[in-house]
Enzyme design. Structure first.
Site, short mmCIF file in Angstrom:
data_model
loop_
_atom_site.label_atom_id
_atom_site.label_comp_id
_atom_site.label_asym_id
_atom_site.label_seq_id
_atom_site.Cartn_x
_atom_site.Cartn_y
_atom_site.Cartn_z
N ASP A 31 2.44 -6.93 9.38
CA ASP A 31 1.90 -5.89 8.49
C ASP A 31 2.99 -4.89 8.06
O ASP A 31 3.97 -4.68 8.78
CB ASP A 31 0.78 -5.16 9.24
CG ASP A 31 -0.07 -4.33 8.31
OD1 ASP A 31 0.00 -4.53 7.08
OD2 ASP A 31 -0.83 -3.48 8.81
N ASN A 33 4.50 -4.78 4.85
CA ASN A 33 5.44 -5.19 3.80
C ASN A 33 5.30 -4.31 2.55
O ASN A 33 6.31 -3.92 1.94
CB ASN A 33 5.18 -6.64 3.38
CG ASN A 33 5.37 -7.61 4.52
OD1 ASN A 33 6.06 -7.31 5.48
ND2 ASN A 33 4.75 -8.77 4.42
N GLY A 34 4.04 -4.03 2.19
CA GLY A 34 3.78 -3.24 0.97
C GLY A 34 4.36 -1.84 1.11
O GLY A 34 5.03 -1.33 0.19
N TRP A 36 6.69 -0.85 3.16
CA TRP A 36 8.15 -0.97 3.26
C TRP A 36 8.75 -0.96 1.84
O TRP A 36 9.73 -0.28 1.57
CB TRP A 36 8.51 -2.27 3.98
CG TRP A 36 9.96 -2.53 4.21
CD1 TRP A 36 10.68 -2.21 5.32
CD2 TRP A 36 10.88 -3.19 3.31
NE1 TRP A 36 11.99 -2.61 5.16
CE2 TRP A 36 12.14 -3.22 3.95
CE3 TRP A 36 10.76 -3.73 2.03
CZ2 TRP A 36 13.27 -3.79 3.35
CZ3 TRP A 36 11.88 -4.30 1.44
CH2 TRP A 36 13.12 -4.31 2.11
N HIS A 48 7.10 -8.37 0.62
CA HIS A 48 6.71 -9.66 1.20
C HIS A 48 7.94 -10.56 1.35
O HIS A 48 8.08 -11.29 2.32
CB HIS A 48 5.64 -10.34 0.35
CG HIS A 48 4.33 -9.61 0.36
ND1 HIS A 48 3.73 -9.19 1.52
CD2 HIS A 48 3.52 -9.19 -0.65
CE1 HIS A 48 2.60 -8.57 1.24
NE2 HIS A 48 2.45 -8.54 -0.08
N THR A 77 -8.41 -14.72 5.17
CA THR A 77 -9.50 -15.12 4.26
C THR A 77 -9.87 -13.95 3.34
O THR A 77 -10.50 -14.15 2.31
CB THR A 77 -10.75 -15.56 5.06
OG1 THR A 77 -10.94 -14.64 6.15
CG2 THR A 77 -10.59 -16.95 5.63
N ARG A 82 -6.82 -9.38 -3.08
CA ARG A 82 -5.66 -8.70 -3.68
C ARG A 82 -5.47 -9.16 -5.12
O ARG A 82 -5.95 -10.23 -5.50
CB ARG A 82 -4.41 -8.99 -2.85
CG ARG A 82 -4.55 -8.41 -1.46
CD ARG A 82 -3.28 -8.48 -0.68
NE ARG A 82 -3.50 -7.83 0.60
CZ ARG A 82 -2.57 -7.33 1.38
NH1 ARG A 82 -1.31 -7.41 1.02
NH2 ARG A 82 -2.86 -6.74 2.51
N LEU A 142 9.50 -24.72 20.24
CA LEU A 142 8.49 -23.72 19.87
C LEU A 142 7.49 -24.29 18.87
O LEU A 142 7.89 -25.00 17.94
CB LEU A 142 9.22 -22.52 19.22
CG LEU A 142 8.32 -21.43 18.63
CD1 LEU A 142 7.79 -20.52 19.73
CD2 LEU A 142 9.07 -20.61 17.59
N ARG A 205 -5.54 -2.17 14.52
CA ARG A 205 -6.80 -2.93 14.44
C ARG A 205 -6.48 -4.41 14.44
O ARG A 205 -5.33 -4.81 14.23
CB ARG A 205 -7.62 -2.52 13.21
CG ARG A 205 -6.87 -2.65 11.91
CD ARG A 205 -7.73 -2.31 10.70
NE ARG A 205 -6.88 -2.24 9.53
CZ ARG A 205 -6.41 -1.11 8.99
NH1 ARG A 205 -6.74 0.06 9.51
NH2 ARG A 205 -5.63 -1.14 7.94
N SER A 207 -8.10 -6.83 12.48
CA SER A 207 -8.17 -7.41 11.13
C SER A 207 -8.56 -8.90 11.11
O SER A 207 -7.90 -9.69 10.43
CB SER A 207 -6.84 -7.20 10.39
OG SER A 207 -6.56 -5.84 10.25
C1 FPP Z 1 0.68 -7.44 5.35
O1 FPP Z 1 1.41 -6.46 4.67
C2 FPP Z 1 1.23 -8.73 5.06
C3 FPP Z 1 0.54 -9.75 4.46
C4 FPP Z 1 -0.87 -9.64 4.04
C5 FPP Z 1 1.19 -11.01 4.20
C6 FPP Z 1 2.25 -11.42 5.15
C7 FPP Z 1 2.94 -12.50 4.49
C8 FPP Z 1 4.25 -12.75 4.49
C9 FPP Z 1 5.23 -12.03 5.32
C10 FPP Z 1 4.78 -13.81 3.59
C11 FPP Z 1 4.17 -15.16 3.58
C12 FPP Z 1 4.29 -15.89 4.84
C13 FPP Z 1 5.01 -16.98 5.09
C14 FPP Z 1 4.85 -17.68 6.39
C15 FPP Z 1 5.98 -17.54 4.16
P1 FPP Z 1 0.66 -5.58 3.59
O2 FPP Z 1 0.84 -6.21 2.26
O3 FPP Z 1 -0.77 -5.41 3.98
O4 FPP Z 1 1.45 -4.25 3.72
P2 FPP Z 1 0.86 -2.78 3.54
O5 FPP Z 1 -0.25 -2.64 4.55
O6 FPP Z 1 2.03 -1.92 3.84
O7 FPP Z 1 0.37 -2.66 2.13
#
Ligand code: FPP
Length: 252
Positions: A31, A33-34, A36, A48, A77, A82, A142, A205, A207
């Protein structure tokens, strides 16, 4: 044989790991990425992308430490809610990741598996996944388990339906159904439950992740966003895990 992974963190604290108490199964909610990306004025897709790049280091370190299963929550799911642009970017990243990394994963003896409704993913993702499963299926290292189009409730409902079919066909009788038996109707039927569930990014959480399997998992949270979650954070999570008192409902 007792093995110690000697280690100190940035504050020079001793966080050496007991090699005999490495979690067999680690599950991570990747979690943040957005956020970040937002902090850097970048589009979410760049977050991402950075998140995917981070997977390599964590997979490698889990392999080094002797973790048996690493489950990564890559797409839930609910993530279909999004914007299409973001969903498409995530699917594209999955394909790119598999194309780029499968050779290296294979070289490191990693087995690629997945849990979730893979049949509803775009065909290009399914093809790339099939290729990765095939290539790595005989490896002994692994098990990298990608949770894709995965939801814990969905998995339990699916399990109930499969069990119902078997009951109807008299492959099993109701009196024999217990939690061990029901576990065999889940995507994770060949795996042990997660010992340690890690969620970076500050949210605390579950999720809809591994709802059945997390009954006795240890949880580890951190404010670090997933793209910044490095080897040292993994070590700290395992170090904290090793200092927990797991009683599984019993007493010591
Ligand atoms: C949550 O961050 C992240 C996700 C919903 C997707 C995670 C997916 C990847 C890292 C890439 C795809 C995976 C592979 C195996 C190639 P968020 O978008 O909810 O971040 P935020 O809560 O900060 O908005």
């Amino acid at each position: 044989m007792w093995k110690l992974f000697s280690n100190r963190n940035q504050d020079n604290e001793d966080i050496s790991l007991d090699g005999n108490n490495i979690p067999r199964h680690i599950a991570i909610i990747m979690d943040g990425n957005g956020r970040w990306a937002k902090q850097r004025n970048l589009p979410r897709s760049m977050g991402h992308k950075a998140g995917v790049e981070n997977i390599r280091e964590i997979v490698k370190e889990c392999s080094n430490l002797g973790v048996k299963y690493l489950t990564l929550y890559a797409f839930s799911t609910e993530n279909w809610k999004r914007p299409a642009e973001e969903v498409n970017a995530l699917m594209k990243l999955l394909v790119e990741y598999l194309k780029k990394e499968v050779e290296e994963l294979h070289k490191n003896k990693v087995v690629v598996k997945s849990i979730g409704q893979i049949e509803s993913l775009p065909s290009i993702c399914r093809d790339e996944l099939k290729n990765a499963y095939e290539k790595t299926k005989n490896n002994t290292g692994l098990i990298l388990n990608l949770a894709l189009n995965y939801g814990g409730r969905d998995e339990i409902l699916r399990g109930i339906k499969l069990l119902y079919e078997d009951l109807n066909m008299e492959k099993i009788i109701l009196e024999d159904v217990n939690s061990e038996v029901f576990s065999k109707y889940l995507y994770t039927k060949d795996m042990c439950d997660p010992d340690l569930i890690i969620r970076p990014s500050g949210e605390q959480r579950i999720s809809n992740f591994l709802l059945w399997q997390c009954a006795y998992s240890e949880f580890w949270y951190s404010d670090i966003k997933w793209p910044d979650f490095k080897k040292e954070h993994l070590h700290k999570a395992i170090y904290d895990f090793q200092n927990r008192d797991r009683r599984f409902g019993g007493i010591k």
